[in-house]
Scaffold this active site. Sequence first.
Site, mmCIF file in Angstrom:
data_model
loop_
_atom_site.group_PDB
_atom_site.id
_atom_site.type_symbol
_atom_site.label_atom_id
_atom_site.label_comp_id
_atom_site.label_asym_id
_atom_site.label_seq_id
_atom_site.Cartn_x
_atom_site.Cartn_y
_atom_site.Cartn_z
ATOM 1 N N ASP A 137 16.142 -7.406 -22.128
ATOM 2 C CA ASP A 137 16.506 -7.955 -23.347
ATOM 3 C C ASP A 137 17.246 -7.019 -24.277
ATOM 4 O OD1 ASP A 137 15.255 -10.523 -22.390
ATOM 5 O OD2 ASP A 137 13.224 -9.584 -22.896
ATOM 6 N N ARG A 150 1.555 -3.786 -29.514
ATOM 7 C CA ARG A 150 2.712 -4.420 -30.077
ATOM 8 C C ARG A 150 2.306 -3.818 -31.677
ATOM 9 N NH1 ARG A 150 5.407 -4.068 -26.110
ATOM 10 N NH2 ARG A 150 5.943 -5.893 -25.135
ATOM 11 N N ASP A 205 4.511 -11.880 -27.795
ATOM 12 C CA ASP A 205 4.850 -10.868 -28.549
ATOM 13 C C ASP A 205 5.640 -11.192 -29.802
ATOM 14 O OD1 ASP A 205 3.555 -9.249 -26.997
ATOM 15 O OD2 ASP A 205 5.441 -8.695 -25.747
ATOM 16 N N SER A 230 9.583 -9.848 -14.892
ATOM 17 C CA SER A 230 9.404 -9.284 -16.249
ATOM 18 C C SER A 230 8.193 -8.442 -16.260
ATOM 19 C CB SER A 230 9.144 -10.469 -17.138
ATOM 20 O OG SER A 230 8.931 -10.126 -18.584
#
Length: 411
Positions: free
Chosen positions: A20, A101, A130, A182
Site C-alpha cells: 500500500d 497503531r 487501522d 496481507s
Amino acid sequence: MQINEKKIEKVVLAYSGGLDTSIIIPWLKENYDNCEVIAVSGDVGQGTELDGLEAKAIATGASKLYIEDLKDEFVEDYVWPTLKAGAVYEGQYLLGTSFARPVIAKRIAEIALAEGADAICHGCTGKGNDQVRFELTIKAFAPDIQIIAPWRVWDIKSREEEIEYAEAHNVPLKISRETNYSKDKNLWHLSHEGMDLEDPANEPQYAKPGFLEMGVAPEQAPDAATYLTLDFEKGVPVALNGEKIGAVEMVAALNKLGGENGVGLADMVENRLVGMKSRGVYETPGGAILYKAHSLLESITLDRDTQHYKELVAAKFAELVYYGQWFTPLREALSAFVDSTQQTVTGQVKLKLYKGNIIPAGITSPYSLYDENIATFSEDHVYNQADSAGFINLFGLPVKVYAQMKQKNGL
C-alpha cells in the site's frame, strides 16, 4: 485533486514499505502537484522489513525517511498496560496490530507538526480498522491537520490492481501475485489475512513452509516439553527463568520459546469496527505465554469481587484498544483502575510448553490469597462447615420467597 481546496505542498506519510504505502508515494506526487513527501516508519519490531527502506522510499519519490525506534515505548506504554488489563478482543485476539497503531501515529503526528506539513497520509483501506486507529490518534495530537487516505479516493480497487500500479511505476515489491497475503508484523505478533483465508471453510496451512514466520505448527514442535518461569512485579513481567531482562528482550525471548513449541496461534472470524466480519490468523507466541502467566498469578492474588469485575473491565478495555480509542479519558481511567488492582500481582509462574499448549506448572506469590488450611479437603480447625447452613438460608431467601409466591398463586 485537493483537500478542502487548500494546496498541499508537504505531506508526511506513514510508511511501512509494504504494498500500500510503496505505491502511495508516486500516487501523492501525481495527484498533489508534485508535493514533497516525507516518509515516516515506526520501528515496533518489524525486523528485516525495515532493511533498505530509506533507499526504496527516496527512489520512489520521498524527500527523506524517518525511521523511529519505538520498540521500548511500544511495549512499556502500550503492551504492558493492555496485558495488565487482561484485555483480549472477542476472546482470542491479543491486539497486536491494534495497540501498535497509536504509538506509530503519535510519532507521525509529532513529526508532521515539527516539519510544518500540510497533511498526513496513511495507507489504510476504507474497509479496515487501522484507518480509525491512525486517525483518532492523529486527532489527539494534531487535531487541525488534514488527512489523506488514498484508499478512500483513488481508483485502485484491489491488491491485484495495486501490484499493477507498482509494476507500471517501477516500484519494487517483496511479494508476488501468488503470495500476497496481507500481513502485519511487529515485536508482539504477525497477522495473516486474504487469499485462501478469506473463506472460513479453509483450514490455515500452518505446516506449509513459509506460512508461519514466528514459529512452527503444533505437530512440528518438539516431543519434549519446555519449562520456563516468569517473575512479575505489580503485574509487569520482569524476569525470565530467574534472569532480569528488559521489556523488549522479554517479548523477543518468549516469542522464540513459544514459537519453537507451536504456541500462540489464533484463527478467528472477528467483528471489525466498520461493521463487517473478517477472518484472520494471528501468531502471538510470546504474548500468549504472558497472558496465561499473568492470569494465573491473578488467580491467587486478586480477591473474588475484584477479579470478576476486572473481567468486565478487560472486555471494555479490549474494545477501546481495538477501536483505536487509546488516547481517551475512558481508557486512561480504566488503566488507573487496572493499576490499582496490580499492587499485589507479584510473584512467580512456572509454565510447561508442549505442542501448542501452555500448561500451568506452579504459581507462588508473597501476596497469595490461597490458604491451604481453609481450602483443604482434609480435617481442619479453621473452617466451620456448620456455618454454611445459615449462609445458604440467607443467600437463598429470595429464591424461597419467590417459590412460595408462585405456589400461593398457582403459577
